[in-house]
Structure formats: C-alpha cells, structure tokens
Design an enzyme around this catalytic site. Sequence first.
Site, short mmCIF file in Angstrom:
data_model
loop_
_atom_site.label_atom_id
_atom_site.label_comp_id
_atom_site.label_asym_id
_atom_site.label_seq_id
_atom_site.Cartn_x
_atom_site.Cartn_y
_atom_site.Cartn_z
N GLY A 199 54.08 47.45 116.68
CA GLY A 199 54.56 48.52 115.79
C GLY A 199 53.70 48.65 114.54
O GLY A 199 54.19 48.98 113.46
N ILE A 208 49.70 48.79 118.87
CA ILE A 208 50.15 50.18 118.71
C ILE A 208 50.60 50.70 120.06
O ILE A 208 50.32 50.10 121.10
CB ILE A 208 49.00 51.08 118.18
CG1 ILE A 208 47.75 50.92 119.06
CG2 ILE A 208 48.65 50.73 116.73
CD1 ILE A 208 46.98 52.16 119.19
N ARG A 209 51.28 51.86 120.03
CA ARG A 209 51.66 52.47 121.30
C ARG A 209 50.95 53.81 121.40
O ARG A 209 49.80 53.85 121.75
CB ARG A 209 53.18 52.61 121.35
CG ARG A 209 53.77 52.35 122.74
CD ARG A 209 55.27 52.21 122.63
NE ARG A 209 55.85 53.43 122.09
CZ ARG A 209 56.28 54.45 122.82
NH1 ARG A 209 56.22 54.38 124.12
NH2 ARG A 209 56.79 55.52 122.25
N ASP A 234 53.02 47.87 124.30
CA ASP A 234 54.38 48.40 124.32
C ASP A 234 55.28 47.21 124.64
O ASP A 234 55.07 46.54 125.66
CB ASP A 234 54.46 49.47 125.41
CG ASP A 234 55.81 50.15 125.46
OD1 ASP A 234 56.78 49.57 124.93
OD2 ASP A 234 55.89 51.25 126.04
N TYR A 279 71.88 52.05 116.99
CA TYR A 279 70.89 51.25 116.27
C TYR A 279 71.54 49.98 115.73
O TYR A 279 71.02 48.87 115.91
CB TYR A 279 70.31 52.10 115.14
CG TYR A 279 69.33 51.38 114.23
CD1 TYR A 279 68.16 50.83 114.72
CD2 TYR A 279 69.58 51.29 112.86
CE1 TYR A 279 67.26 50.20 113.87
CE2 TYR A 279 68.68 50.67 112.01
CZ TYR A 279 67.53 50.12 112.52
OH TYR A 279 66.64 49.50 111.68
#
Length: 320
Positions: free
Chosen positions: A8, A34-35, A53, A143
């Site tokens: 992330g 990173i994605r 990921d 969440y």
Amino acid sequence: MEKILIIGSAGQIGSEFTLLLREIYGGDNVIAGIRKTRPSEKIANTGPVEVVDALNVEELVDTIKKYNVDIIINMAAILSATGEKNPNLAWNVNMNGLINVLEIAREFKMKQVLVPSSIAVFGPSTPVDNTPQETILKPTTMYGITKVSGELLGDYYVQKYGLDVRGLRYPGIISHETLPGGGTTDYAVAIYYEAVKNKKYTCFVNEDTRLPMMYMPDCLKATIDLMQADFSKLKHHCDFNVGAMSFSAKELADSVKKYIPEFEMTYQPDERQAIADSWPNSVDDTPAREQWGWKPDYDLDAMTQDMLKAIREKHEKGLI
Ligand code: SER
C-alpha cells in the site's frame, strides 16, 4: 539491517511512511509494494518498487523471497465510505489480504508484522468521549467489522504462534502529500485544498460532527515508535488507541478562517454522516503513552498553519 515490505505504498499513509522508513533503514531495504496506482516519483527514485497485491499469495511470496523480507507493513485497506458501497470488497481486501500476510509471516518466521487499525472499530454503543482502550467494539460499518476482526486475528497470531504483530487505531489522518480515498474523515483534508483553491467548501458532515483526528507527522511518529517499541513491554499488541486532537467540523472551519478570513463552509450531510455519528468524539490513549511513550506534537492550529502553507505552495506551482 532489516528488510521491510510495505504493502500500500501509493496510499495516503503508505506513501509518506515508505519515505520515512527509507530514511531510517536505507532505500534498498524498504520495498514499496504497489498495486494499480503508480508510485510517486520520490518513491520510484529512492528504492525498490514491486507490484504486490495482498490478495495474491504468489506475488507476496515471490517478493518476500526475492528481498529476504523480515518485516511486513500492511497499509492496504478499503476505507469506511467505499466499504459501505462495496462491503464484499472491503471484507475481501481487508480480511483475506490480512490473513495472507499473517500466514506468510508465520511461515517465513518474520521478525514483525504491522497492521493498522482504526477508530472505526467503535460503534454507536461505545462511550463517545475519551473512549477507553478496553470498551464495547460493535461497529456498524463493514470497514469497522474488518478492523475489529483484524485486531483479534493479529492478537491471535501473537498468542498462538508467538509472531510479533502490532497495530494502532488511527484516527482521521490529515495530510498534504497524497490524498486519502474513500474515508469518512476525508472532509478534514478536502477543506484545506478547497479553502486554498476556491475559498469555500461544502462539507459532507454537519457542523457539530466531532471526531478524533491526527496530523500526518504525528501519524508517522506513532507508527515508527510502535514498530520500534520493546516487544516485552507491550501488554496490548494490535489495538492501541492513539489520540492527538479532536474537533468539530465547525471548529475546523473556524481554524481555517483564522488564516483565510473569506473562507465559507456550508454543510450538506450525506450517507457518511451516519458513519461519523457512530464513531467517538475523542479517545483515551493512556496504554500507548505508558507502554511505548506515545505523545503527539500537533494541535489543530499548528496543523492548519502547516497544511495551508504546503497546499498554497502546491497551488502556486500549479500542481493542484
Ligand atoms: N479515515 C478512516 C475512514 O474515514 C478511518 O480510519 O474511513
């Protein structure tokens, strides 16, 4: 020196935390995961970047083997507002991503895993003022449900497998490097951009909405201090309350008005109001202060001055 993978790295916190880690541990020792989002130039130029990921075990394992990773920091998450639009996605990313990370960390005998939690673990039945560390955790957002489950899962790996897992309950995080995405507390960032650009902002929660918030330098300090704390001194592991400041939307607008007197804020609450209403006004962070010396530096006024300075500079350079 430890090798750290941060998943992330393009996100609001991840982008700044990656750079801080590289200053401390050396650029080559901090792998930016990173994605889809491209990393910032600063991240691309200061150390390795890999597509990782958390839902893709093969990608995770390949990266861990390639760099001999000792520590994983999992900053990837679907936040509260996006999570309410797509609860299944929030569960999948936040829970399946986390269990992949924990299982791999266990298998590869990692030195540490850091998994942030959030004030979203609290719900409408939690005491709202100075919310204690140990309290009712019955969130009403997906969440929040994933964050409570994540805290429990992390603690489970500590007691069952002796894995060093740590985490803290971030309040709303305010910053000027990378925009937040899909959170309920995003208004507290957007207000500064709109104040500089347009001298007005329509806020999506009402003026009395009061939430715990924190400026990015304090967020980075809290995260690194918890990472570096002596494990044997920690009585909690994955669920530390960390407080810094608490203000209503109106108090935030008033603080901006001190420096931009013509600034006007109007209020048009949307579906995020109900999420904000289910969260506390402020938190009691005594265990974080006692167990690893947590203490914030910024209050609302100091943050406003700093935010406006940074965003004005961006505006003058035509970057926003
Ligand atoms: N900033 C987050 C959100 O608003 C809370 O952790 O979803």
